[in-house]
Design an enzyme around this catalytic site. Structure first.
Site, PDB file in Angstrom:
ATOM      1  N   HIS A  35      -4.843  -3.509  -1.474  1.00 25.40           N
ATOM      2  CA  HIS A  35      -5.931  -3.058  -0.598  1.00 25.40           C
ATOM      3  C   HIS A  35      -6.857  -2.055  -1.292  1.00 25.40           C
ATOM      4  CE1 HIS A  35      -3.802  -4.869   2.829  1.00 25.40           C
ATOM      5  NE2 HIS A  35      -2.705  -4.345   2.345  1.00 25.40           N
TER       6      HIS A  35
HETATM    7  O1  RIB Z   1      -2.708  -0.224   4.586  1.00 23.16           O
HETATM    8  C1  RIB Z   1      -2.864  -0.198   3.195  1.00 23.16           C
HETATM    9  C2  RIB Z   1      -3.032   1.206   2.714  1.00 23.16           C
HETATM   10  O2  RIB Z   1      -1.872   1.969   3.018  1.00 23.16           O
HETATM   11  C3  RIB Z   1      -3.178   1.294   1.194  1.00 23.16           C
HETATM   12  O3  RIB Z   1      -3.971   2.403   0.886  1.00 23.16           O
HETATM   13  C4  RIB Z   1      -1.774   1.520   0.727  1.00 23.16           C
HETATM   14  O4  RIB Z   1      -1.726   2.178  -0.538  1.00 23.16           O
HETATM   15  C5  RIB Z   1      -1.262   2.423   1.810  1.00 23.16           C
HETATM   16  O5  RIB Z   1      -1.720   3.747   1.531  1.00 23.16           O
END
Ligand code: RIB
Ligand code: CA
Length: 316
Positions: free
Chosen positions: A239
């Protein structure tokens, strides 16, 4: 002209990949990397930020900010998906935890030193951002842009039925940031979950002999195993890396101006990002939200940026 950037993050494997790109991509001047609790507790997040940067040994060391305990946070973490240490349990060592100022102080100092010129990329819970805004009430209008990884428009969460992890972990801080006047862009799960990375992504990484290639090959296998064993999926999501790509190549994304807020009390809906999508919205628009991206071109950007990092970290 390289864009001055602070990355606030909770490494976390996807955070670490994003840092690996940002340290060496000529489009970015990574001025500071500040840690926040989230995927792992505060102390571990601070150690992981330092471990990544020491391991990659960039020509310019960014300023580091230390994460501190978050009162009233959701009391969860993401170690099942990132490892007990947050970086795939590879025994990453650090020389010693440098004396670091609290992340919110570093953010305030860096933005104050270059008003209207710093982009703050938020890859974890928004605790430090809210604290920085409380510490320096003028700060929101001095930040050039906040780019936030997290939330979801369609209400399909990843940590609960409806909430994305970064918003859920510290929903109160997320609401503070959403309601602040800072110019902000949100890159939600709706978009980041369309960029799926199969195993062939490993073949497109820089060579093992480069510091970046060796590091990424040490942490990413954990992510593939976690997605397979816990989610039954053969491909993974990074992400935070997609969010960084939105800064490197914004034209690969389509955005809509929206009005968003964060649920801070719901028994079932804590951390839900709520958007006024009525035909005649009553809430004032407060952010640009990424609504679509070209997955293949986003992956190509990741590969190309990491290739630059590989060239910069070749040999000893
Ligand atoms: O939902 C995904 C996010 O949550 C990303 O930033 C992952 O690293 C966690 O922090
Ligand atoms: Ca993160």
């Amino acid at each position: 002209m390289a864009r001055k950037v602070i990355i606030d993050c909770d490494p976390g494997i996807d955070d670490a990949v994003a840092i690996s790109m940002a340290l060496f991509d000529p489009r970015i001047e990574l001025v500071a990397v500040t840690a926040t609790a989230g995927n792992v507790p505060a102390e571990q997040a601070s150690r992981n930020v330092q471990a990544v940067i020491e391991r990659l040994d960039p020509p310019r060391f960014p300023r580091l900010g230390a994460a501190t305990f978050v009162e009233g946070c959701a009391g969860t973490d993401n170690r099942l998906m990132h490892g007990d240490d947050g970086l795939g349990n590879q025994g990453h060592v650090i020389s010693r935890l440098h004396h670091q100022h609290p992340s919110e102080k570093v953010i305030c100092d860096v933005v104050r030193a270059d008003p209207h010129r710093v982009t703050l990329i938020c890859l974890g819970p928004l605790t430090n951002i809210a604290r920085a805004f409380q510490r320096d009430p003028e700060l929101p209008v001095l930040v050039d842009r906040l780019v936030i990884s997290g939330g979801c428009v369609d209400g399909v969460g990843n940590v609960t039925a409806v909430a994305e992890f970064n918003m859920f972990f510290d929903a109160s801080s997320a609401r503070t940031v959403f309601r602040s006047p800072v110019t902000k862009t949100l890159v939600p799960l709706d978009v980041t979950r369309t960029v799926r990375l199969t195993l062939d992504f490993l073949d497109r990484l820089p060579p093992e002999t480069t510091r970046v290639g060796g590091f990424l090959r040490s942490i990413l296998p954990f992510t593939y195993r976690a997605y397979r064993q816990r989610l039954g999926q053969e491909s993974i999501l990074l992400h935070d890396v997609v969010t960084l790509v939105s800064v490197l190549e914004p034209a690969l994304f389509e955005y809509t101006e929206m009005s968003g807020d964060v649920e801070t009390r719901g028994e079932l809906t804590l951390g839900l990002t709520v958007f006024d999508r009525r035909h005649s919205p009553q809430w004032r628009a407060n952010m640009d939200v990424a609504r679509w991206a070209d997955p293949e071109k986003v992956i190509d950007c990741m590969v190309n940026s990491l290739s630059l990092a590989g060239s910069a970290t070749a040999g000893e």
